[in-house]
Design an enzyme around this catalytic site. Structure first.
Site, PDB file in Angstrom:
ATOM      1  N   GLY A   1      21.666  58.882  35.950  1.00 38.28           N
ATOM      2  CA  GLY A   1      21.720  57.509  36.475  1.00 38.28           C
ATOM      3  C   GLY A   1      23.116  56.937  36.318  1.00 38.28           C
ATOM      4  O   GLY A   1      23.777  57.181  35.318  1.00 38.28           O
TER       5      GLY A   1
ATOM      6  N   CYS B   1      20.029  66.971  39.531  1.00 35.99           N
ATOM      7  CA  CYS B   1      20.218  68.323  40.079  1.00 35.99           C
ATOM      8  C   CYS B   1      19.209  69.313  39.511  1.00 35.99           C
ATOM      9  O   CYS B   1      19.218  69.613  38.319  1.00 35.99           O
ATOM     10  CB  CYS B   1      21.649  68.773  39.765  1.00 35.99           C
ATOM     11  SG  CYS B   1      21.973  70.467  40.231  1.00 35.99           S
TER      12      CYS B   1
ATOM     13  N   GLY C   1      20.023  63.767  29.001  1.00 38.74           N
ATOM     14  CA  GLY C   1      19.640  64.942  29.797  1.00 38.74           C
ATOM     15  C   GLY C   1      20.864  65.685  30.295  1.00 38.74           C
ATOM     16  O   GLY C   1      20.961  66.918  30.191  1.00 38.74           O
TER      17      GLY C   1
ATOM     18  N   ASP D   1      20.695  52.021  29.275  1.00 36.25           N
ATOM     19  CA  ASP D   1      19.604  51.771  28.319  1.00 36.25           C
ATOM     20  C   ASP D   1      20.066  51.721  26.870  1.00 36.25           C
ATOM     21  O   ASP D   1      19.322  51.294  26.007  1.00 36.25           O
ATOM     22  CB  ASP D   1      18.538  52.886  28.398  1.00 36.25           C
ATOM     23  CG  ASP D   1      17.847  52.926  29.741  1.00 36.25           C
ATOM     24  OD1 ASP D   1      17.946  51.929  30.457  1.00 36.25           O
ATOM     25  OD2 ASP D   1      17.224  53.949  30.061  1.00 36.25           O
TER      26      ASP D   1
ATOM     27  N   GLU E   1      10.264  48.065  30.316  1.00 38.49           N
ATOM     28  CA  GLU E   1       9.321  48.731  31.237  1.00 38.49           C
ATOM     29  C   GLU E   1       8.442  49.753  30.517  1.00 38.49           C
ATOM     30  O   GLU E   1       7.360  50.074  30.971  1.00 38.49           O
ATOM     31  CB  GLU E   1      10.063  49.386  32.413  1.00 38.49           C
ATOM     32  CG  GLU E   1      11.070  50.438  32.014  1.00 38.49           C
ATOM     33  CD  GLU E   1      11.813  51.047  33.205  1.00 38.49           C
ATOM     34  OE1 GLU E   1      11.254  51.052  34.306  1.00 38.49           O
ATOM     35  OE2 GLU E   1      12.936  51.516  33.000  1.00 38.49           O
TER      36      GLU E   1
END
EC number: 2.7.1.11
Length: 780
Positions: free
Chosen positions: A25, A89, A120, A166, A264
């Site tokens: 992101g 990817c 990640g 985040d 969320e």
């Protein structure tokens, strides 16, 4: 450091190649990091390559991997997102994909990889590195690369920079993008608040954070929310009852709105999701309040990066290049991260492991463990939130003490947030809290009143100083001040302000010899745009001023880019302290920043003009020069403007801007709101302890040096330092501390502006190990 070592940084990268990619992101500030990696890489003599579209570009090769130039990263700092593109990817997760990626790197002689992304992306990078030698031998066997190429690329260095809004990566206090995401959220909260107040509504605001509640938690502190739901700390089983009681209490006390912040990924104790709609339905059903849900979504990833993220990205980019070029086959893949205001290098897999441990602890419903693993900063935020949102002041004031709060010096954004948390924490502890208007002058004149809980309602987001602030010092009015301390029975003093607050503190210490009434504990919370208070690396208000300057510089650069061949000279505030000019220079990509702390001569001015003449020959035909208001009494803004105008004749024209008092105004940034709130809470906790310590024979008597302190941020911790001990560290003539940490960032500013200087690497980050917090350990 020897000259040879100095010189080594300029040749450190010769014969080496670095690739930089952004993955996962996007986050605001990634461009600042890319720009720094490219420019510092080129500065050291290395070749630097962009990898477009993240790991996908690494796998696909071809035009996705392009060599970068100095000019190719110009005008990037103020852009959100990532200019070189990012993509999720799938191919890279398969060994076949990684084999193609290795082939693409080997063919270009790239053995250094800088990955900017989330956990990640960084885990993928570490897997790639651990497989590197096997991938090379496979490529050799298949005849795709020669033995010589394999030998030349025998090992791969990897450094990660954490870009994630985040702030969900363990080991770093702030990830690139978090501060900007908070800016977007707070802009929206401020906007929604006005309409909610008009209609007496309850607002349920959903922010990003599937597994991490950082954004939700800091937002709730920064806007004084009534309740926050985060995945790390699920509410108790009877939360519905508790929430409704809390909301109706707030309304009863006269508030016209309620704010509930939801991450969320919010869950209850059993792991069941708590959604915004669930909360809305509950409030409507039980209380009948007009309730609206706003889901922020991808707005949080967008917009211009904040000054903090630009500086963070730039600093981390410089560190990443140094870590890569100093790497050997034995150094582990590392992450460059931030602890306090210090850059640190941490082993990548240790950080990834702790980040995974948090998720595992949450899955196993070990929520205390998850909270500890999030680190000290997160826990501090949570403790302050719980106090301010969930603890009610005791009804009886028996045995209470009286503490007064005041503002001193010039207005600074965040002062009101500090007053609010000081007042409310004082009330929660059962104290009487008085507010003093107009600083020491008001204390002498008796402009003092008692503050209740709702007196400071809604103050967090308001700029300036609502109590009123003056630069007057107390010495001339000791008699009147002593009389009022007795009259109002003041037993402790919280002074929120700039250099005058600190000097006033020193005068109060001196006055204790003559006036027994002054023998009460006091604490100074540094709050000034200039950031010049001894004993603290940061002052409340400096971040807001910095963002104001940055926004103006962005607009001015845009104007200069359109006009072509134009140089702007901008004067910033700060007195003799060059913090604003230096940091704004870094954040706005200035060509030079003149400050008092680094003396300069006419030769330096000539060198800067010559540098701009050379710059006008490139594709980047504009210049930005910052000047701190008191950097030199003779080389004034007008003088520098006239010099540049004359010397640049026929090559560029010059314009000047004096920013002035706009730097003191505006709504405080999330950093200043949060910092001020935590400082106020910490100051009041200290004050309560000190008053109890100094209570003898029915009265307060505090005459020890440690009963008058400055509360400051020092490197990685908030510390109380006796004002008397800070005297030796102060240059009183110029109203600045003798040592200032940010001066070490000035070489970075010059290198990024293409000056051939020496970079002192002695202060660069060294590899450390992540400190893990387990249940039962105290948060510092």
């Amino acid at each position: 450091m020897t000259h040879e070592e100095h010189h080594a940084t300029k040749t450190l990268g010769i014969g080496k190649a670095i690739a930089v990619l952004t993955s996962g992101g996007d986050a605001q500030g990634m461009n600042a990091a890319v720009r720094a990696v490219v420019r510092v890489g080129i500065f050291t003599g290395a070749r630097v390559f962009f990898v477009h579209e993240g790991y996908q570009g690494l796998v696909d090769g071809g035009d996705h991997i392009k060599e970068a130039t100095w000019e190719s990263v110009s005008m990037m700092l103020q852009l959100g997102g990532t200019v070189i593109g990012s993509a999720r990817c799938k191919d890279f997760r398969e060994r076949e994909g990684r084999l193609r990626a290795a082939y693409n790197l080997v063919k270009r002689g790239i053995t250094n990889l800088c990955v900017i992304g989330g956990d990640g992306s960084l885990t993928g990078a570490d897997t790639f590195r651990s497989e590197w030698s096997d991938l090379l031998s496979d490529l050799q066997k298949a005849g795709k690369i020669t033995d010589e190429e394999a030998t030349k690329s025998s090992y791969l260095n990897i450094v990660g920079l954490v870009g994630s809004i985040d702030n969900d990566f363990c080991g770093t206090d702030m990830t690139i993008g978090t501060d900007s995401a908070l800016h977007r959220i707070i802009e929206i909260v401020d906007a929604i608040t006005t309409t909610a107040q008009s209609h007496q509504r309850t607002i349920v605001l959903e922010v990003m954070g599937r597994h991490c509640g950082y954004l939700a938690l800091v937002t709730s502190l920064s806007c004084g929310a009534d309740w926050v739901f985060i995945p790390e700390c699920p509410p108790d089983d009877d939360w519905e009852e508790h929430l409704c009681r809390r909301l109706s209490e707030t309304r009863t006390r006269g508030s016209r709105l309620n704010i509930i912040i939801v991450a969320e990924g919010a869950i209850d104790k059993n792991g069941k999701p708590i959604t915004s709609e669930d909360i809305k339905n509950l409030v409507v059903k039980r209380l009948g309040y007009d309730t609206r849900v706003t889901v922020l979504g991808h707005v949080q990833r967008g917009g211009t990066p904040s000054a903090f993220d630009r500086i963070l990205g730039s600093r981390m980019g410089v560190e990443a290049v140094m870590a890569l070029l100093e790497g050997t086959p034995d150094t582990p893949a590392c992450v460059v991260s931030l602890s306090g205001n210090q850059a640190v290098r941490l082993p990548l897999m240790e950080c990834v492991q702790v980040t995974k441990d948090v998720t595992k602890a949450m899955d196993e419903k070990k929520f205390d463990e998850a909270l500890k693993l999030r680190g000290r900063s997160f826990m501090n935020n949570w403790e302050v939130y719980k106090l301010l949102a969930h603890v009610r002041p005791p009804v009886s004031k028996s045995g209470s003490h009286t503490v007064a709060v005041m503002n001193v010096g010039a207005p600074a954004a965040g002062m009101n947030a500090a007053v609010r948390s000081t007042v409310r924490i004082g009330l929660i502890q059962g104290n009487r809290v008085l507010v003093v208007h107009d600083g020491f002058e008001g204390l002498a004149k008796g402009q003092i009143e008692e503050a209740g809980w709702s007196y400071v309602g809604g103050w967090t987001g308001q700029g300036g100083s609502k109590l009123g602030t003056k630069r007057t010092l107390p010495k001339k009015s000791f008699e009147q001040i002593s009389a009022n301390i007795t009259k109002f029975n003041i037993q402790g003093l919280v002074i929120i302000g700039g250099f005058e607050a600190y000097t006033g503190g020193l005068e109060l210490m001196e006055g204790r010899k003559q006036f027994d009434e002054l023998c009460i504990p006091f604490v100074v919370i540094p709050a000034t745009v200039s950031n010049n208070v001894p004993g603290s690396d940061f002052s409340v208000g400096a971040d807001t001023a910095l963002n104001t300057i940055c926004t103006t510089c962005d607009r001015i650069k845009q104007s200069a880019a359109g006009t072509k061949r134009r140089v702007f000279i901008i004067e910033t505030m700060g007195g003799y302290c060059g913090h604003l000019a230096t940091m704004a220079g870094l954040a706005a990509g200035a060509d030079a920043a003149y400050i008092f702390g680094e003396p300069f001569t006419i030769r330096d001015l000539q060198a800067n003009v010559e540098h701009l003449v050379q710059k006008m020959k490139t594709t980047v035909k504009r210049g930005l020069v910052l000047r701190n208001e008191k950097c030199n009494e003779n080389y004034t803004t007008d003088f520098i403007f006239n010099l540049y105008s004359e010397e640049g004749k026929g090559i560029f024209d010059s314009r000047k801007n004096v920013l002035g008092h706009m730097q003191q105004g505006g709504s405080p940034t999330p950093f200043d709101r949060n910092f001020a709130t935590k400082m106020g809470a910490k100051a009041m906790n200290w004050m309560s302890g000190k008053i109890k310590e100094s209570y003898r024979n029915g009265r307060i008597f505090a005459n020890t040096p440690d009963s008058g302190c400055v509360l400051g941020m020092r490197k990685r911790a908030l510390v109380f330092q006796p004002v008397a001990e800070l005297k030796d560290q102060t240059d009183f003539e110029h109203r600045i501390p003798k040592e200032q940490w940010w001066l070490k960032l000035r070489p970075i500013l010059k290198i990024l502006a293409k000056y051939e200087i020496d970079l002192d690497t002695s202060d660069h980050a060294h590899l450390e190990h992540i400190t893990r917090k387990r249940s039962g350990e105290a948060a510092v």
